[in-house]
Enzyme design. Structure first.
Site, PDB file in Angstrom:
ATOM      1  N   HIS A   1       2.822  -7.971   3.144  1.00 32.28           N
ATOM      2  CA  HIS A   1       3.523  -7.427   1.979  1.00 32.28           C
ATOM      3  C   HIS A   1       3.119  -8.174   0.699  1.00 32.28           C
ATOM      4  CE1 HIS A   1       7.080  -5.497   0.001  1.00 32.28           C
ATOM      5  NE2 HIS A   1       6.978  -6.572  -0.766  1.00 32.28           N
ATOM      6  N   GLU A   2       3.239  -9.492   0.742  1.00 33.67           N
ATOM      7  CA  GLU A   2       2.941 -10.270  -0.463  1.00 33.67           C
ATOM      8  C   GLU A   2       1.456 -10.198  -0.803  1.00 33.67           C
ATOM      9  OE1 GLU A   2       5.409 -10.918  -2.183  1.00 33.67           O
ATOM     10  OE2 GLU A   2       6.931 -10.732  -0.617  1.00 33.67           O
TER      11      GLU A   2
ATOM     12  N   HIS B   1       0.858  -7.171  -2.920  1.00 34.46           N
ATOM     13  CA  HIS B   1       1.122  -7.449  -4.341  1.00 34.46           C
ATOM     14  C   HIS B   1      -0.054  -8.212  -4.956  1.00 34.46           C
ATOM     15  CE1 HIS B   1       5.264  -6.120  -4.648  1.00 34.46           C
ATOM     16  NE2 HIS B   1       5.670  -6.884  -3.655  1.00 34.46           N
TER      17      HIS B   1
ATOM     18  N   GLU C   1       5.405  -2.352  -5.773  1.00 33.48           N
ATOM     19  CA  GLU C   1       5.882  -2.213  -4.390  1.00 33.48           C
ATOM     20  C   GLU C   1       5.070  -1.167  -3.627  1.00 33.48           C
ATOM     21  OE1 GLU C   1       7.866  -4.175  -2.700  1.00 33.48           O
ATOM     22  OE2 GLU C   1       8.279  -5.391  -4.470  1.00 33.48           O
TER      23      GLU C   1
HETATM   24 ZN    ZN Z   1       7.555  -6.768  -2.751  1.00 35.88          ZN
END
Ligand code: ZN
Length: 506
Positions: free
Chosen positions: A269-270, A273, A299
Protein backbone atom coordinates in the site's frame (compact mmCIF):
# COMPACT_ATOMS: atom_id res chain seq x y z
CA UNK A 1 9.84 41.98 -30.49
CA UNK A 2 7.72 38.96 -29.61
CA UNK A 3 10.77 37.36 -28.07
CA UNK A 4 11.43 40.33 -25.84
CA UNK A 5 7.83 40.24 -24.59
CA UNK A 6 8.05 36.49 -24.00
CA UNK A 7 11.14 36.90 -21.88
CA UNK A 8 9.56 39.64 -19.84
CA UNK A 9 6.46 37.49 -19.33
CA UNK A 10 8.55 34.49 -18.31
CA UNK A 11 10.66 36.50 -15.94
CA UNK A 12 7.82 38.09 -14.08
CA UNK A 13 7.07 34.68 -12.54
CA UNK A 14 10.55 34.27 -11.09
CA UNK A 15 10.08 36.21 -7.81
CA UNK A 16 6.79 34.42 -7.19
CA UNK A 17 8.32 31.02 -7.89
CA UNK A 18 11.14 31.79 -5.52
CA UNK A 19 8.72 32.71 -2.79
CA UNK A 20 6.64 29.59 -3.38
CA UNK A 21 9.81 27.49 -3.26
CA UNK A 22 10.66 28.94 0.15
CA UNK A 23 7.14 28.20 1.39
CA UNK A 24 7.52 24.67 0.00
CA UNK A 25 10.85 24.27 1.83
CA UNK A 26 9.29 25.26 5.14
CA UNK A 27 6.55 22.75 4.53
CA UNK A 28 9.05 20.02 3.63
CA UNK A 29 11.13 20.75 6.74
CA UNK A 30 7.97 20.29 8.84
CA UNK A 31 7.42 16.97 7.07
CA UNK A 32 10.91 15.77 8.04
CA UNK A 33 10.13 16.61 11.67
CA UNK A 34 6.78 14.81 11.37
CA UNK A 35 8.49 11.75 9.87
CA UNK A 36 10.98 11.69 12.73
CA UNK A 37 8.22 12.11 15.29
CA UNK A 38 6.46 9.01 13.98
CA UNK A 39 9.54 6.84 13.60
CA UNK A 40 12.51 7.54 15.90
CA UNK A 41 11.72 10.38 18.29
CA UNK A 42 11.64 9.40 21.99
CA UNK A 43 8.18 9.94 23.44
CA UNK A 44 9.57 12.58 25.81
CA UNK A 45 10.34 14.78 22.80
CA UNK A 46 6.70 15.37 22.07
CA UNK A 47 6.29 18.82 23.62
CA UNK A 48 9.43 20.27 22.06
CA UNK A 49 8.51 18.81 18.70
CA UNK A 50 4.98 20.17 18.92
CA UNK A 51 6.44 23.68 19.41
CA UNK A 52 8.86 23.28 16.49
CA UNK A 53 6.07 22.15 14.20
CA UNK A 54 3.76 24.92 15.39
CA UNK A 55 6.47 27.51 14.67
CA UNK A 56 7.04 26.16 11.17
CA UNK A 57 3.29 26.05 10.51
CA UNK A 58 3.01 29.68 11.61
CA UNK A 59 5.98 30.83 9.49
CA UNK A 60 4.64 28.96 6.44
CA UNK A 61 1.22 30.47 6.95
CA UNK A 62 2.57 33.98 7.48
CA UNK A 63 4.59 33.80 4.28
CA UNK A 64 1.68 32.41 2.29
CA UNK A 65 -0.77 35.11 3.41
CA UNK A 66 1.68 38.02 3.40
CA UNK A 67 0.87 41.07 1.31
CA UNK A 68 4.08 40.41 -0.64
CA UNK A 69 2.78 36.98 -1.77
CA UNK A 70 -0.60 38.55 -2.54
CA UNK A 71 1.04 41.27 -4.61
CA UNK A 72 3.18 38.81 -6.58
CA UNK A 73 0.12 36.66 -7.29
CA UNK A 74 -1.97 39.54 -8.58
CA UNK A 75 0.81 41.35 -10.48
CA UNK A 76 1.86 38.38 -12.57
CA UNK A 77 0.54 38.25 -16.14
CA UNK A 78 -1.82 35.42 -17.09
CA UNK A 79 -0.28 32.30 -18.60
CA UNK A 80 -1.42 30.24 -21.54
CA UNK A 81 -4.30 27.98 -20.45
CA UNK A 82 -3.16 24.38 -20.10
CA UNK A 83 0.47 25.31 -19.43
CA UNK A 84 2.40 24.29 -16.32
CA UNK A 85 2.67 27.92 -15.29
CA UNK A 86 -1.08 28.45 -15.57
CA UNK A 87 -1.61 25.43 -13.30
CA UNK A 88 1.00 26.73 -10.89
CA UNK A 89 -0.77 30.07 -10.66
CA UNK A 90 -4.17 28.44 -10.18
CA UNK A 91 -2.85 26.27 -7.33
CA UNK A 92 -0.89 29.05 -5.66
CA UNK A 93 -3.91 31.37 -5.79
CA UNK A 94 -6.14 28.67 -4.32
CA UNK A 95 -3.69 28.00 -1.46
CA UNK A 96 -3.27 31.70 -0.81
CA UNK A 97 -7.04 32.27 -1.00
CA UNK A 98 -7.67 29.52 1.51
CA UNK A 99 -4.88 30.49 3.88
CA UNK A 100 -5.74 34.18 3.92
CA UNK A 101 -9.10 33.35 5.49
CA UNK A 102 -7.49 31.53 8.44
CA UNK A 103 -5.97 33.48 11.35
CA UNK A 104 -2.31 32.59 12.03
CA UNK A 105 -3.26 31.89 15.64
CA UNK A 106 -5.66 29.13 14.50
CA UNK A 107 -3.09 27.52 12.21
CA UNK A 108 -0.42 27.49 14.89
CA UNK A 109 -2.80 26.24 17.54
CA UNK A 110 -4.07 23.45 15.27
CA UNK A 111 -0.54 22.32 14.57
CA UNK A 112 0.30 22.23 18.28
CA UNK A 113 -2.95 20.56 19.31
CA UNK A 114 -2.70 17.83 16.68
CA UNK A 115 0.95 17.06 17.49
CA UNK A 116 -0.02 16.58 21.14
CA UNK A 117 -3.19 14.68 20.32
CA UNK A 118 -1.28 12.28 18.10
CA UNK A 119 1.17 11.42 20.87
CA UNK A 120 -1.65 10.92 23.36
CA UNK A 121 -3.55 8.84 20.84
CA UNK A 122 -0.65 6.36 20.59
CA UNK A 123 -0.82 5.72 24.34
CA UNK A 124 -4.62 5.79 24.47
CA UNK A 125 -4.79 3.19 21.72
CA UNK A 126 -2.23 0.98 23.44
CA UNK A 127 -4.18 1.10 26.67
CA UNK A 128 -7.62 1.29 25.07
CA UNK A 129 -8.15 4.43 27.14
CA UNK A 130 -10.88 6.54 25.52
CA UNK A 131 -11.19 9.09 28.39
CA UNK A 132 -7.46 9.86 27.99
CA UNK A 133 -7.93 10.77 24.33
CA UNK A 134 -11.41 12.35 24.34
CA UNK A 135 -10.45 15.86 25.58
CA UNK A 136 -7.70 16.06 22.92
CA UNK A 137 -10.14 15.06 20.22
CA UNK A 138 -12.63 17.64 21.47
CA UNK A 139 -9.94 20.31 21.19
CA UNK A 140 -8.89 19.25 17.67
CA UNK A 141 -12.50 19.04 16.49
CA UNK A 142 -13.28 22.50 17.88
CA UNK A 143 -10.31 23.94 15.98
CA UNK A 144 -11.35 22.23 12.74
CA UNK A 145 -14.92 23.44 13.17
CA UNK A 146 -13.58 26.93 13.65
CA UNK A 147 -11.55 26.48 10.47
CA UNK A 148 -14.64 25.34 8.57
CA UNK A 149 -16.41 28.48 9.81
CA UNK A 150 -13.71 30.73 8.34
CA UNK A 151 -13.74 28.86 5.02
CA UNK A 152 -17.48 29.42 4.73
CA UNK A 153 -18.35 26.43 2.53
CA UNK A 154 -21.89 25.40 1.59
CA UNK A 155 -21.70 22.55 4.13
CA UNK A 156 -19.12 22.80 6.98
CA UNK A 157 -17.80 19.34 6.08
CA UNK A 158 -17.17 20.46 2.47
CA UNK A 159 -14.31 22.58 3.83
CA UNK A 160 -12.71 19.43 5.26
CA UNK A 161 -13.17 17.35 2.11
CA UNK A 162 -11.87 20.07 -0.16
CA UNK A 163 -8.51 20.11 1.59
CA UNK A 164 -7.82 16.50 0.60
CA UNK A 165 -9.87 16.21 -2.58
CA UNK A 166 -10.26 19.50 -4.39
CA UNK A 167 -13.76 19.69 -5.83
CA UNK A 168 -15.27 17.04 -3.52
CA UNK A 169 -18.46 17.87 -1.64
CA UNK A 170 -20.55 16.23 1.06
CA UNK A 171 -23.37 15.80 -1.44
CA UNK A 172 -21.16 14.11 -4.01
CA UNK A 173 -19.73 11.77 -1.38
CA UNK A 174 -23.23 10.87 -0.21
CA UNK A 175 -24.15 9.90 -3.76
CA UNK A 176 -21.01 7.78 -4.13
CA UNK A 177 -21.60 5.98 -0.84
CA UNK A 178 -25.27 5.40 -1.69
CA UNK A 179 -24.29 3.72 -4.95
CA UNK A 180 -21.69 1.60 -3.20
CA UNK A 181 -23.98 0.65 -0.34
CA UNK A 182 -26.50 -0.62 -2.87
CA UNK A 183 -23.86 -2.73 -4.62
CA UNK A 184 -21.73 -3.90 -1.70
CA UNK A 185 -24.09 -4.57 1.22
CA UNK A 186 -25.99 -7.42 -0.56
CA UNK A 187 -22.68 -8.85 -1.74
CA UNK A 188 -21.30 -8.88 1.82
CA UNK A 189 -24.52 -10.56 2.94
CA UNK A 190 -24.25 -13.27 0.27
CA UNK A 191 -20.59 -13.91 1.01
CA UNK A 192 -21.15 -13.91 4.79
CA UNK A 193 -23.68 -16.72 4.34
CA UNK A 194 -20.83 -18.83 2.94
CA UNK A 195 -18.17 -18.17 5.56
CA UNK A 196 -17.95 -21.74 6.76
CA UNK A 197 -14.20 -22.18 7.17
CA UNK A 198 -11.47 -19.67 7.91
CA UNK A 199 -9.75 -19.21 4.58
CA UNK A 200 -7.15 -16.82 6.00
CA UNK A 201 -5.75 -19.47 8.36
CA UNK A 202 -2.60 -20.17 6.26
CA UNK A 203 -1.53 -16.53 6.80
CA UNK A 204 -1.46 -16.97 10.56
CA UNK A 205 1.31 -18.71 12.50
CA UNK A 206 4.85 -17.79 13.45
CA UNK A 207 6.47 -15.66 10.80
CA UNK A 208 9.97 -14.40 11.40
CA UNK A 209 9.97 -10.61 11.21
CA UNK A 210 13.15 -10.24 9.21
CA UNK A 211 11.91 -12.78 6.68
CA UNK A 212 8.67 -10.83 6.41
CA UNK A 213 10.63 -7.65 5.90
CA UNK A 214 12.84 -9.19 3.21
CA UNK A 215 9.85 -10.60 1.33
CA UNK A 216 8.03 -7.25 1.39
CA UNK A 217 11.12 -5.44 0.18
CA UNK A 218 11.49 -7.90 -2.71
CA UNK A 219 7.89 -7.39 -3.73
CA UNK A 220 8.04 -3.60 -3.82
CA UNK A 221 11.44 -3.65 -5.50
CA UNK A 222 9.79 -5.60 -8.31
CA UNK A 223 7.01 -2.98 -8.41
CA UNK A 224 9.70 -0.40 -9.14
CA UNK A 225 10.14 1.35 -5.77
CA UNK A 226 13.47 3.14 -6.09
CA UNK A 227 15.50 2.58 -2.91
CA UNK A 228 18.12 5.11 -3.96
CA UNK A 229 15.35 7.70 -3.57
CA UNK A 230 13.61 6.28 -0.53
CA UNK A 231 13.78 4.15 2.60
CA UNK A 232 11.53 2.04 4.77
CA UNK A 233 11.16 2.28 8.55
CA UNK A 234 8.64 1.15 11.15
CA UNK A 235 5.67 3.09 12.48
CA UNK A 236 2.57 2.35 14.53
CA UNK A 237 0.40 3.58 11.68
CA UNK A 238 2.18 3.02 8.35
CA UNK A 239 2.48 6.02 6.05
CA UNK A 240 4.34 7.41 3.05
CA UNK A 241 5.89 10.85 3.19
CA UNK A 242 7.75 13.11 0.79
CA UNK A 243 9.56 16.39 1.01
CA UNK A 244 8.47 18.26 -2.08
CA UNK A 245 10.53 16.38 -4.66
CA UNK A 246 10.57 12.85 -6.06
CA UNK A 247 14.09 12.10 -4.86
CA UNK A 248 13.28 11.39 -1.22
CA UNK A 249 10.04 9.47 -0.77
CA UNK A 250 9.92 7.38 2.41
CA UNK A 251 7.60 4.67 3.55
CA UNK A 252 6.93 2.90 6.83
CA UNK A 253 5.35 -0.40 7.73
CA UNK A 254 4.50 -2.44 10.78
CA UNK A 255 4.86 -6.13 11.56
CA UNK A 256 2.69 -8.71 13.19
CA UNK A 257 4.83 -11.80 13.92
CA UNK A 258 1.67 -13.91 13.92
CA UNK A 259 0.03 -12.64 10.77
CA UNK A 260 1.64 -12.45 7.39
CA UNK A 261 -0.78 -10.10 5.70
CA UNK A 262 -0.36 -7.08 8.02
CA UNK A 263 3.15 -6.03 6.96
CA UNK A 264 2.91 -7.34 3.41
CA UNK A 265 -0.17 -5.37 2.41
CA UNK A 266 0.83 -2.28 4.40
CA UNK A 267 4.15 -2.37 2.54
CA UNK A 268 2.48 -2.75 -0.87
CA UNK A 269 0.00 0.00 0.00
CA UNK A 270 2.61 2.54 1.06
CA UNK A 271 4.83 1.60 -1.88
CA UNK A 272 1.86 2.44 -4.14
CA UNK A 273 1.80 5.94 -2.69
CA UNK A 274 5.57 6.17 -3.02
CA UNK A 275 5.62 5.07 -6.67
CA UNK A 276 3.23 7.93 -7.41
CA UNK A 277 5.45 10.48 -5.63
CA UNK A 278 8.66 9.12 -7.16
CA UNK A 279 7.05 9.41 -10.60
CA UNK A 280 6.13 13.10 -10.49
CA UNK A 281 7.95 15.28 -13.03
CA UNK A 282 11.15 16.44 -11.24
CA UNK A 283 10.70 19.86 -12.88
CA UNK A 284 7.80 20.41 -10.46
CA UNK A 285 10.02 20.10 -7.36
CA UNK A 286 9.73 23.01 -4.93
CA UNK A 287 6.63 24.29 -6.75
CA UNK A 288 2.93 23.93 -5.92
CA UNK A 289 2.75 21.35 -8.74
CA UNK A 290 4.88 18.84 -6.80
CA UNK A 291 3.26 15.75 -5.31
CA UNK A 292 0.06 13.80 -5.85
CA UNK A 293 -2.99 15.81 -6.89
CA UNK A 294 -5.46 14.65 -4.23
CA UNK A 295 -5.76 12.05 -1.53
CA UNK A 296 -8.39 10.23 -3.60
CA UNK A 297 -6.02 9.84 -6.54
CA UNK A 298 -3.22 9.03 -4.09
CA UNK A 299 -5.27 6.25 -2.55
CA UNK A 300 -6.10 4.99 -6.04
CA UNK A 301 -2.39 4.32 -6.45
CA UNK A 302 -1.86 2.66 -3.08
CA UNK A 303 -5.00 0.53 -3.43
CA UNK A 304 -4.15 -0.38 -7.02
CA UNK A 305 -0.82 -1.93 -5.97
CA UNK A 306 -2.23 -3.39 -2.77
CA UNK A 307 -5.40 -4.91 -4.24
CA UNK A 308 -5.47 -5.02 -8.03
CA UNK A 309 -1.88 -6.26 -8.02
CA UNK A 310 -0.94 -7.88 -4.70
CA UNK A 311 -4.31 -9.53 -4.11
CA UNK A 312 -4.61 -10.80 -7.70
CA UNK A 313 -4.19 -14.29 -9.08
CA UNK A 314 -1.54 -13.21 -11.65
CA UNK A 315 0.59 -11.75 -8.83
CA UNK A 316 0.42 -14.90 -6.73
CA UNK A 317 1.06 -17.10 -9.76
CA UNK A 318 4.58 -15.80 -9.50
CA UNK A 319 4.92 -14.98 -5.81
CA UNK A 320 3.34 -17.98 -4.11
CA UNK A 321 6.48 -20.05 -4.62
CA UNK A 322 8.62 -17.14 -3.42
CA UNK A 323 6.49 -16.86 -0.30
CA UNK A 324 6.85 -20.57 0.43
CA UNK A 325 10.61 -20.26 -0.01
CA UNK A 326 10.69 -17.33 2.42
CA UNK A 327 9.04 -19.37 5.17
CA UNK A 328 10.32 -22.92 4.80
CA UNK A 329 8.50 -25.49 6.88
CA UNK A 330 5.54 -23.20 7.50
CA UNK A 331 3.90 -22.80 4.14
CA UNK A 332 5.03 -26.07 2.53
CA UNK A 333 2.22 -27.50 0.46
CA UNK A 334 0.21 -24.29 0.43
CA UNK A 335 -0.66 -23.91 -3.24
CA UNK A 336 -1.54 -20.92 -5.40
CA UNK A 337 -5.29 -21.21 -4.99
CA UNK A 338 -5.01 -21.54 -1.21
CA UNK A 339 -2.90 -18.39 -0.96
CA UNK A 340 -5.07 -16.49 -3.43
CA UNK A 341 -8.13 -17.40 -1.44
CA UNK A 342 -6.37 -16.60 1.88
CA UNK A 343 -5.32 -13.07 0.88
CA UNK A 344 -8.88 -12.46 -0.31
CA UNK A 345 -10.67 -14.04 2.62
CA UNK A 346 -13.74 -12.03 3.55
CA UNK A 347 -14.30 -11.63 7.26
CA UNK A 348 -16.15 -8.67 8.71
CA UNK A 349 -13.76 -7.36 11.36
CA UNK A 350 -13.14 -4.40 13.63
CA UNK A 351 -10.00 -2.92 12.11
CA UNK A 352 -10.21 -0.92 8.89
CA UNK A 353 -6.55 -1.31 7.90
CA UNK A 354 -6.85 -5.08 8.13
CA UNK A 355 -10.24 -5.25 6.43
CA UNK A 356 -10.69 -7.35 3.31
CA UNK A 357 -11.39 -5.62 0.03
CA UNK A 358 -15.10 -6.31 0.16
CA UNK A 359 -15.92 -4.91 3.60
CA UNK A 360 -13.35 -2.10 3.52
CA UNK A 361 -15.68 0.58 2.21
CA UNK A 362 -18.21 -0.10 4.95
CA UNK A 363 -15.53 0.97 7.47
CA UNK A 364 -15.09 4.17 5.51
CA UNK A 365 -18.83 4.73 5.18
CA UNK A 366 -19.13 4.52 8.98
CA UNK A 367 -16.44 7.15 9.49
CA UNK A 368 -17.85 9.40 6.77
CA UNK A 369 -21.29 9.40 8.39
CA UNK A 370 -19.88 10.06 11.88
CA UNK A 371 -17.71 12.92 10.64
CA UNK A 372 -20.63 14.55 8.84
CA UNK A 373 -22.69 14.29 12.03
CA UNK A 374 -19.85 15.79 14.10
CA UNK A 375 -19.63 18.75 11.73
CA UNK A 376 -23.38 19.17 11.51
CA UNK A 377 -23.47 19.20 15.30
CA UNK A 378 -25.86 16.27 15.67
CA UNK A 379 -23.14 14.15 17.33
CA UNK A 380 -20.68 15.07 20.11
CA UNK A 381 -17.27 13.59 20.89
CA UNK A 382 -18.69 12.29 24.16
CA UNK A 383 -21.22 10.14 22.28
CA UNK A 384 -18.77 9.03 19.59
CA UNK A 385 -17.89 5.56 20.98
CA UNK A 386 -21.56 4.64 21.29
CA UNK A 387 -22.35 5.87 17.78
CA UNK A 388 -19.29 4.03 16.46
CA UNK A 389 -20.30 0.73 17.97
CA UNK A 390 -23.88 1.07 16.77
CA UNK A 391 -22.75 1.56 13.17
CA UNK A 392 -20.27 -1.31 13.41
CA UNK A 393 -23.18 -3.49 14.42
CA UNK A 394 -25.38 -2.16 11.63
CA UNK A 395 -22.90 -2.42 8.74
CA UNK A 396 -20.62 -5.26 9.76
CA UNK A 397 -22.59 -7.14 12.37
CA UNK A 398 -19.90 -6.91 15.06
CA UNK A 399 -19.37 -5.04 18.29
CA UNK A 400 -15.75 -4.05 19.02
CA UNK A 401 -14.38 -5.75 22.13
CA UNK A 402 -12.72 -2.53 23.32
CA UNK A 403 -12.06 1.06 22.17
CA UNK A 404 -8.64 0.22 20.74
CA UNK A 405 -10.44 -2.06 18.31
CA UNK A 406 -13.15 0.56 17.84
CA UNK A 407 -13.19 4.31 17.95
CA UNK A 408 -9.49 4.63 18.89
CA UNK A 409 -8.05 2.62 16.02
CA UNK A 410 -7.16 5.39 13.55
CA UNK A 411 -4.71 8.26 13.89
CA UNK A 412 -6.61 10.55 11.49
CA UNK A 413 -8.79 12.38 13.99
CA UNK A 414 -5.84 13.05 16.28
CA UNK A 415 -4.10 14.58 13.26
CA UNK A 416 -7.13 16.74 12.50
CA UNK A 417 -7.65 14.86 9.24
CA UNK A 418 -11.43 15.10 9.16
CA UNK A 419 -12.52 14.65 5.56
CA UNK A 420 -9.68 12.28 4.76
CA UNK A 421 -11.42 8.91 5.15
CA UNK A 422 -13.68 9.23 2.08
CA UNK A 423 -10.46 9.45 0.03
CA UNK A 424 -9.90 5.74 0.70
CA UNK A 425 -13.15 4.83 -0.98
CA UNK A 426 -12.64 7.36 -3.77
CA UNK A 427 -9.26 5.65 -4.19
CA UNK A 428 -10.81 2.18 -4.36
CA UNK A 429 -13.26 3.34 -6.99
CA UNK A 430 -10.58 5.05 -9.08
CA UNK A 431 -8.08 2.22 -8.69
CA UNK A 432 -10.31 -0.11 -10.70
CA UNK A 433 -11.15 2.50 -13.31
CA UNK A 434 -7.45 3.22 -13.84
CA UNK A 435 -6.34 -0.41 -13.79
CA UNK A 436 -9.01 -1.33 -16.38
CA UNK A 437 -7.85 1.50 -18.63
CA UNK A 438 -4.22 0.44 -18.23
CA UNK A 439 -4.93 -3.20 -19.09
CA UNK A 440 -7.10 -2.23 -22.05
CA UNK A 441 -4.31 -0.14 -23.49
CA UNK A 442 -1.47 -2.47 -22.48
CA UNK A 443 -2.84 -6.06 -22.46
CA UNK A 444 0.67 -7.37 -21.70
CA UNK A 445 0.29 -6.08 -18.14
CA UNK A 446 -1.49 -9.23 -16.90
CA UNK A 447 0.89 -11.83 -18.41
CA UNK A 448 3.81 -9.75 -17.11
CA UNK A 449 2.38 -9.85 -13.62
CA UNK A 450 2.34 -13.66 -13.84
CA UNK A 451 6.13 -13.61 -14.15
CA UNK A 452 6.71 -10.99 -11.47
CA UNK A 453 7.15 -8.05 -13.83
CA UNK A 454 5.34 -4.77 -13.45
CA UNK A 455 7.19 -2.48 -15.86
CA UNK A 456 4.33 -1.93 -18.32
CA UNK A 457 1.86 -1.19 -15.54
CA UNK A 458 4.20 1.29 -13.87
CA UNK A 459 5.00 2.90 -17.20
CA UNK A 460 1.31 3.38 -17.98
CA UNK A 461 0.73 4.94 -14.56
CA UNK A 462 3.79 7.14 -14.91
CA UNK A 463 2.66 8.35 -18.34
CA UNK A 464 -1.01 8.89 -17.54
CA UNK A 465 -1.07 9.79 -13.84
CA UNK A 466 2.20 10.17 -11.91
CA UNK A 467 4.20 12.61 -13.96
CA UNK A 468 1.49 15.29 -13.93
CA UNK A 469 1.73 15.90 -10.19
CA UNK A 470 -0.91 18.47 -9.32
CA UNK A 471 -1.13 19.95 -12.82
CA UNK A 472 -4.66 18.74 -13.61
CA UNK A 473 -7.63 18.74 -11.26
CA UNK A 474 -8.50 15.18 -10.09
CA UNK A 475 -11.58 14.76 -12.30
CA UNK A 476 -9.72 16.12 -15.30
CA UNK A 477 -6.80 13.76 -14.69
CA UNK A 478 -9.10 10.73 -14.51
CA UNK A 479 -10.96 11.82 -17.66
CA UNK A 480 -7.67 12.17 -19.53
CA UNK A 481 -6.29 8.85 -18.27
CA UNK A 482 -9.41 6.71 -18.72
CA UNK A 483 -11.59 8.64 -21.17
CA UNK A 484 -14.41 8.78 -18.59
CA UNK A 485 -15.33 10.84 -15.54
CA UNK A 486 -14.90 9.10 -12.16
CA UNK A 487 -17.59 6.40 -11.83
CA UNK A 488 -18.50 3.67 -9.34
CA UNK A 489 -19.90 1.07 -11.77
CA UNK A 490 -16.55 -0.53 -12.78
CA UNK A 491 -15.59 -0.91 -9.12
CA UNK A 492 -18.87 -2.60 -8.14
CA UNK A 493 -18.56 -4.85 -11.18
CA UNK A 494 -15.01 -5.79 -10.20
CA UNK A 495 -16.02 -6.67 -6.63
CA UNK A 496 -19.02 -8.73 -7.82
CA UNK A 497 -16.93 -10.68 -10.32
CA UNK A 498 -13.96 -11.31 -8.04
CA UNK A 499 -15.87 -12.30 -4.92
CA UNK A 500 -18.62 -13.99 -6.87
CA UNK A 501 -15.99 -16.35 -8.23
CA UNK A 502 -14.13 -16.73 -4.91
CA UNK A 503 -17.32 -17.51 -3.01
CA UNK A 504 -19.15 -19.39 -5.71
CA UNK A 505 -22.09 -17.02 -5.83
CA UNK A 506 -23.11 -18.24 -9.29
ZN1 ZN B 1 -2.97 5.16 1.89
Amino acid sequence: MARVIDERVNNDLAPLKERLATIGDLHSAASVLAWDRQTYMPEAGVRGRAEQLATLARLTHEMLVSSETGRLLSDVSEREPGSDDAALLRLARREHGRAIRLPARLVEETSRATALAEQVWIRAREESDWPLFAPHLERVLALKQEEAGYLDAEHPYDAMLDRFDPGASTQRMRTMFDELKEGIVPLVRDVSARLANDRAAPLRGEFDESAQEAFGRNVITSFGYDWSRGRQDRAVHPFCINFGDPDDVRITTRFDPECLSVALFATCHEAGHALYEQGVDPAYSRTPLAGGVSMGVHESQSRLWENLVARSRPFWTYFHQKLRDAFPGILDGVDLETIYSAVNAVRPSEIRTEADELTYDLHVLLRFELEVELFEGSLTVKDLPKAWNAKMEEYLGISPKNHALGVLQDTHWADGYFGYFPSYTVGNVLSVQLFDAAVEERPEILPEMEVGEFGSLLEWLRTNVHRYGKKYEPDDLIQRATGRPPETAPYIRYLSTKFGELYDLG
